[in-house]
Write a protein that holds these residues in place. Structure first.
Motif, PDB file in Angstrom:
ATOM      1  N   LEU A 256       0.801  -1.173   0.035  1.00 16.89           N
ATOM      2  CA  LEU A 256      -0.001   0.032  -0.008  1.00 16.89           C
ATOM      3  C   LEU A 256       0.820   1.291   0.124  1.00 16.89           C
ATOM      4  O   LEU A 256       0.597   2.224  -0.721  1.00 16.89           O
ATOM      5  CB  LEU A 256      -1.091   0.149   1.164  1.00 16.89           C
ATOM      6  N   HIS A 257       1.990   1.402   0.730  1.00 19.02           N
ATOM      7  CA  HIS A 257       2.894   2.370   0.878  1.00 19.02           C
ATOM      8  C   HIS A 257       3.562   2.729  -0.433  1.00 19.02           C
ATOM      9  O   HIS A 257       3.531   3.701  -1.089  1.00 19.02           O
ATOM     10  CB  HIS A 257       4.055   2.179   1.693  1.00 19.02           C
ATOM     11  N   GLU A 258       3.888   1.492  -1.489  1.00 17.27           N
ATOM     12  CA  GLU A 258       4.408   1.793  -2.720  1.00 17.27           C
ATOM     13  C   GLU A 258       3.537   2.309  -3.637  1.00 17.27           C
ATOM     14  O   GLU A 258       3.945   3.010  -4.464  1.00 17.27           O
ATOM     15  CB  GLU A 258       4.940   0.333  -3.093  1.00 17.27           C
ATOM     16  N   LYS A 259       2.231   1.797  -3.454  1.00 17.96           N
ATOM     17  CA  LYS A 259       1.203   2.457  -4.130  1.00 17.96           C
ATOM     18  C   LYS A 259       0.795   3.723  -3.947  1.00 17.96           C
ATOM     19  O   LYS A 259       0.521   4.940  -4.866  1.00 17.96           O
ATOM     20  CB  LYS A 259       0.028   1.549  -4.243  1.00 17.96           C
ATOM     21  N   PHE A 260       0.580   4.322  -2.604  1.00 15.29           N
ATOM     22  CA  PHE A 260       0.055   5.598  -2.313  1.00 15.29           C
ATOM     23  C   PHE A 260       1.107   6.491  -1.949  1.00 15.29           C
ATOM     24  O   PHE A 260       0.817   7.626  -1.802  1.00 15.29           O
ATOM     25  CB  PHE A 260      -0.915   5.282  -1.309  1.00 15.29           C
ATOM     26  N   GLY A 261       2.408   5.945  -1.911  1.00 10.64           N
ATOM     27  CA  GLY A 261       3.397   7.101  -1.434  1.00 10.64           C
ATOM     28  C   GLY A 261       3.242   7.552   0.154  1.00 10.64           C
ATOM     29  O   GLY A 261       2.777   6.754   0.954  1.00 10.64           O
ATOM     30  N   ASN A 262       3.869   8.619   0.472  1.00 14.82           N
ATOM     31  CA  ASN A 262       3.709   9.178   1.750  1.00 14.82           C
ATOM     32  C   ASN A 262       2.509   9.596   2.393  1.00 14.82           C
ATOM     33  O   ASN A 262       2.144   9.639   3.226  1.00 14.82           O
ATOM     34  CB  ASN A 262       4.456  10.464   1.598  1.00 14.82           C
ATOM     35  N   ASN A 263       1.529   9.646   1.262  1.00 13.44           N
ATOM     36  CA  ASN A 263       0.083   9.759   1.571  1.00 13.44           C
ATOM     37  C   ASN A 263      -0.357   8.625   2.560  1.00 13.44           C
ATOM     38  O   ASN A 263      -1.403   8.634   3.446  1.00 13.44           O
ATOM     39  CB  ASN A 263      -0.766   9.993   0.379  1.00 13.44           C
ATOM     40  N   LEU A 267      -2.919   8.037   5.932  1.00 18.58           N
ATOM     41  CA  LEU A 267      -3.923   7.026   5.963  1.00 18.58           C
ATOM     42  C   LEU A 267      -3.768   5.771   6.906  1.00 18.58           C
ATOM     43  O   LEU A 267      -4.660   5.593   7.692  1.00 18.58           O
ATOM     44  CB  LEU A 267      -3.902   6.281   4.471  1.00 18.58           C
ATOM     45  N   TRP A 268      -2.576   5.310   7.168  1.00 13.75           N
ATOM     46  CA  TRP A 268      -2.285   4.327   8.238  1.00 13.75           C
ATOM     47  C   TRP A 268      -2.644   4.802   9.594  1.00 13.75           C
ATOM     48  O   TRP A 268      -3.261   4.343  10.456  1.00 13.75           O
ATOM     49  CB  TRP A 268      -0.914   3.864   8.117  1.00 13.75           C
TER      50      TRP A 268
END
Length: 319
Positions: A256-263, A267-268
């Motif tokens: 998920l981090h790879e997909k959405f980046g720092n955003n 979210l987390w």
């Protein structure tokens, strides 16, 4: 009447004892939370200290009439929560300190408002606003203090901390479902699942132990392969169940981090807040009943007492 009784109000020393205990419990929360994140303390120690803090907070808020004194104790409580984290980046402990103080004060103001607007002392109703703010505030403090440790491969806690939590939970589950072997290798867990699956049919009826063991072994291998494909992870049978669940969780969040980046960090944090807050709600109801029990014990031992008071209540109305 002794001179010291005239100079000191009733319960003077008892109040000091409660002040010391609640500050020590706040320090204990910070200490055990740090130990839990480092993987050297069980989550049960943290939960126990949290329960003590909630109980003491409810009693302290009810017996302390001097608001300025309570504010001073709350400052010490907030410091105690972050004290064991000041060896790292100071920004996060400072933010956690402010957040902790704000929510502790918010809860204190709410419980005093409830007491002021009630004619009769109803313990559970009175402490509810306080406990709600304590839960929210502590969740925020915990998340802020965890943020310096955050990484795509460790988005919850360190692996040792996760294993402590997982094994503690597994021990509780095994009390209810002893046939499930969560607190073991993944091979053992898969075999226990295989036996449950096969027990629903007639495959294991009238078989020799050797043939039964072979069928269970083949079924467990199929279960391991199926789970490995589902979570896109190679599972080694000798891995502990805790290690597999940790790897699956971190892999999921890393994707998920790879997909959405720092955003994804934001979210987390939001997702983690609501999940922990949900468990916190269950926790505070349990502790509320424990607080009620201890409150009744203190009443029976004459440590505290309920008294009535007469007062004029002013209102504003149209002329």
């Amino acid at each position: 009447i002794p001179r010291e009784r005239i100079l000191r109000p009733p319960g003077f020393y008892k109040a000091i004892v409660f002040d010391v205990l609640i500050v020590l419990s706040a320090l204990g929360i910070g200490y055990f939370y740090r130990g839990y994140l480092d993987g050297v303390r069980s989550v049960l120690f943290l939960l126990g200290t949290l329960g003590l803090f909630f109980v003491l907070s409810s009693i302290e808020s009810l017996i302390t009439r001097d608001f300025s004194r309570r504010v001073g104790i709350i400052v010490l409580e907030a410091v105690g929560l972050v004290f064991f984290f000041i060896d790292g980046p100071i920004t996060y402990p400072l933010v956690a300190l402010v957040a902790g103080f704000v929510f502790l004060m918010w809860g204190e103001i709410n419980i005093r408002s409830e007491i002021r607007n009630s004619l009769e002392m109803k313990f559970m109703k009175t402490i509810r606003p306080l406990f709600k703010k304590l839960v929210t505030g502590l969740v925020v403090v915990f998340l802020v203090l965890y943020m310096p440790r955050w990484s795509p491969k460790s988005v919850l806690v360190e692996e040792k901390g996760f294993e402590i939590f997982f094994n503690s939970t597994a021990a509780s589950v095994n009390q209810v479902y002893p046939e499930l072997k969560f607190n073991a290798t993944f091979q053992d867990l898969a075999e226990s699942l295989a036996r449950i699956q096969l027990a629903g049919g007639s495959l294991l009826v009238n078989l020799t132990p050797a043939i039964e063991a072979e069928i269970v072994s083949q079924t467990s291998k199929q279960i391991i392969e199926a789970i490995g494909k589902a979570i896109k992870m190679e599972i080694k049978p000798e891995q502990s169940a805790a290690s597999v669940f940790y790897g699956a969780t971190t892999a999921f969040f890393a994707n998920l981090h790879e997909k959405f980046g720092n955003n994804f960090v934001i979210l987390w944090a939001i997702i983690a807040f609501f999940i922990i807050r949900g468990f916190g709600t269950i926790f505070y109801w349990i502790v509320a009943f424990l607080s009620l029990l201890i409150y009744q014990i203190l009443l029976s031992l004459d440590v505290v007492r309920i008294t009535g008071e007469s007062r004029t209540h002013e209102i504003i109305e149209l002329t």
